[in-house]
Design an enzyme around this catalytic site. Sequence first.
Site, PDB file in Angstrom:
ATOM      1  N   GLY A   1       0.839  -1.198   0.000  1.00  0.00           N
ATOM      2  CA  GLY A   1       0.000   0.000   0.000  1.00  0.00           C
ATOM      3  C   GLY A   1       0.869   1.240   0.000  1.00  0.00           C
TER       4      GLY A   1
ATOM      5  N   CYS B   1       5.222  -6.200   1.559  1.00  0.00           N
ATOM      6  CA  CYS B   1       5.586  -4.785   1.591  1.00  0.00           C
ATOM      7  C   CYS B   1       4.898  -4.081   2.766  1.00  0.00           C
ATOM      8  CB  CYS B   1       5.270  -4.141   0.237  1.00  0.00           C
ATOM      9  SG  CYS B   1       6.078  -2.553   0.026  1.00  0.00           S
ATOM     10  N   TYR B   2       3.959  -3.176   2.512  1.00  0.00           N
ATOM     11  CA  TYR B   2       3.219  -2.541   3.604  1.00  0.00           C
ATOM     12  C   TYR B   2       2.612  -3.611   4.516  1.00  0.00           C
ATOM     13  CZ  TYR B   2      -0.463   0.383   5.787  1.00  0.00           C
ATOM     14  OH  TYR B   2      -1.280   1.043   6.661  1.00  0.00           O
TER      15      TYR B   2
ATOM     16  N   HIS C   1       7.987  -7.596  -3.768  1.00  0.00           N
ATOM     17  CA  HIS C   1       6.704  -7.982  -4.365  1.00  0.00           C
ATOM     18  C   HIS C   1       6.829  -9.292  -5.141  1.00  0.00           C
ATOM     19  CE1 HIS C   1       4.352  -4.379  -3.435  1.00  0.00           C
ATOM     20  NE2 HIS C   1       5.528  -3.767  -3.453  1.00  0.00           N
TER      21      HIS C   1
ATOM     22  N   GLU D   1       4.552 -10.948  -6.455  1.00  0.00           N
ATOM     23  CA  GLU D   1       3.512 -11.080  -7.475  1.00  0.00           C
ATOM     24  C   GLU D   1       3.889 -10.478  -8.824  1.00  0.00           C
ATOM     25  OE1 GLU D   1       3.569  -9.177  -4.859  1.00  0.00           O
ATOM     26  OE2 GLU D   1       2.524  -7.277  -5.097  1.00  0.00           O
TER      27      GLU D   1
ATOM     28  N   ASP E   1     -16.272 -11.949 -23.445  1.00  0.00           N
ATOM     29  CA  ASP E   1     -17.089 -12.132 -22.239  1.00  0.00           C
ATOM     30  C   ASP E   1     -18.539 -12.470 -22.571  1.00  0.00           C
ATOM     31  OD1 ASP E   1     -14.770 -11.320 -21.061  1.00  0.00           O
ATOM     32  OD2 ASP E   1     -15.436  -9.267 -20.720  1.00  0.00           O
TER      33      ASP E   1
ATOM     34  N   LYS F   1     -10.376 -11.946 -16.455  1.00  0.00           N
ATOM     35  CA  LYS F   1     -10.495 -12.144 -17.906  1.00  0.00           C
ATOM     36  C   LYS F   1      -9.817 -13.440 -18.382  1.00  0.00           C
ATOM     37  CE  LYS F   1     -11.478  -9.884 -21.843  1.00  0.00           C
ATOM     38  NZ  LYS F   1     -12.680  -9.064 -22.042  1.00  0.00           N
TER      39      LYS F   1
END
Length: 503
Positions: free
Chosen positions: A51, A78-79, A164, A166, A221, A359
């Site tokens: 964050g 992180c945060y 991070h 990710e 979609d 998606k």
Amino acid sequence: MVLVLDFGSQYTRLIARRLRELRAFSLILPGDAPLEEVLRHNPKALILSGGPRSVFEPNAPRPDPRVFALGLPVLGICYGMQLLAQELGGRVERAGRAEYGKALLTRYQGPLFRGIEGEVQVWMSHADAVTELPPGWRVSASTEENPVAAMEAEDGKAFGVQFHPEVAHTPKGMQILENFLEIAHVPRDWTPEHILESLLKEVRDRVGKDRVLLAVSGGVDSSTLALLLARAGVDHLAVFVDHGLLRLGEREEVEGALKALGVNLRVVDAKERFLKALKGVEDPEEKRKVIGRAFVEVFSQVAREEGPFRFLAQGTLYPDVIESAGEKGAAKIKSHHNVGGLPEDLSFELLEPFRLLFKDEVRELALLLGLPDPLRLRHPFPGPGLAVRILGEVTEERLEVLRRADDIFVSLLKEWGLYEKVAQALAVLTPVRSVGVAGDERKYGYVLALRAVTTEDFMTADWARLPLEFLDEVARRITRRVPEVGRVVYDITSKPPATIEWE
Ligand code: XMP
């Protein structure tokens, strides 16, 4: 499932997506969600996101303190790691020097790093640092700048990483997340087959013998949604409004594919109505409004003729749900057009089977349901269609020119194997005409712009570095086959400051 508590990081969604790629179901909740809400989801593990704030700022967002007492496996990123440190009795301070970008772990150990060997590059983005560990914790990784690049609780269930895992710039990040899932015993059953099965059941149970209406645009979609309803065997009507702003052969392609797969499809030819409504309209927002209104009118008429329907199915995706649940609302740049704003006498219950999907997951479902590749892998195309790719007034003649030029661009991208390397590619017809020569004659032709971008999420985008030889061939072919075009230019602006579409 894994709950990701969101403290405002730009990467929060990416965390959830990565976990799903690892076939672990995950959802995002606001960081300060009360304990009751956390428990409602029955999570196996928690992740605290990064964050933009500092944990020692007044009003810095923090979890419900009772969440820490649950004893669930937890990973703070992180945060999120700084929150763990502070809440559990350690100390966080402003770092002497902010650490941004790539860093190398100088040492690492412990279960979170199991199976990882050699050099470990990680992505850092922080100005605060953990300077004192909470009691019962130890350091599990360091970088040159930062002695506490990762930490773990001695009970082996709670972890913090300052970097991070990710993002793609942490190449071994997926292994780290996977290790966390293993430690937390999170089931890895979120497969496309499992998703399809549970969606089919959900749709059948909810719809029963009632009727469902939906609008299809030809995008992945809505097409996949139509296929899902057809596969579920529920009574449905899919309406495809041809507003005359489609690309070359688009209507036929969508119609052929969906009907062949058992979708009950009605194509409404409303070209004239839309073109008439657009006559003389030049302002981009006005165009969108005119098209939105005409769409609602046409769609409502079909709903009345063919009704009654109890349900209206929509292909709402998880990112839309997170956004409307109050993620810091991004400023409205353009009004997006969909099936909102139906008249009051037409009321439906909404059916949104994809509301928890990303998606990529819809694309995987599309594959299972047999949607042909050209539709499944299709770039996004805006609801208002070519109208927002013709600057100035939309006329039949301009549409025709743009359709042919766009088709050449897209076909050549496919021929050169470049289509899937870019996220979106389009041609824009400008109202500018420039001077050229054709034989001995002076010629006055349209300036046509080509745009191709790479992006993860369409919120930001970079212009695609297409090979010059390719651009050369596109320009030659367009000017040869579409003589109304006198000049072809390539858009080299990223987003921001430009948007992907030109209007
Ligand atoms: P921009 O131009 O805002 O586009 O950078 C981001 C993505 O959204 C698509 N887009 C739209 N889609 N209705 C839609 O359904 C719209 O009015 C609309 N405007 C932009 C655009 O094609 C890109 O993928």
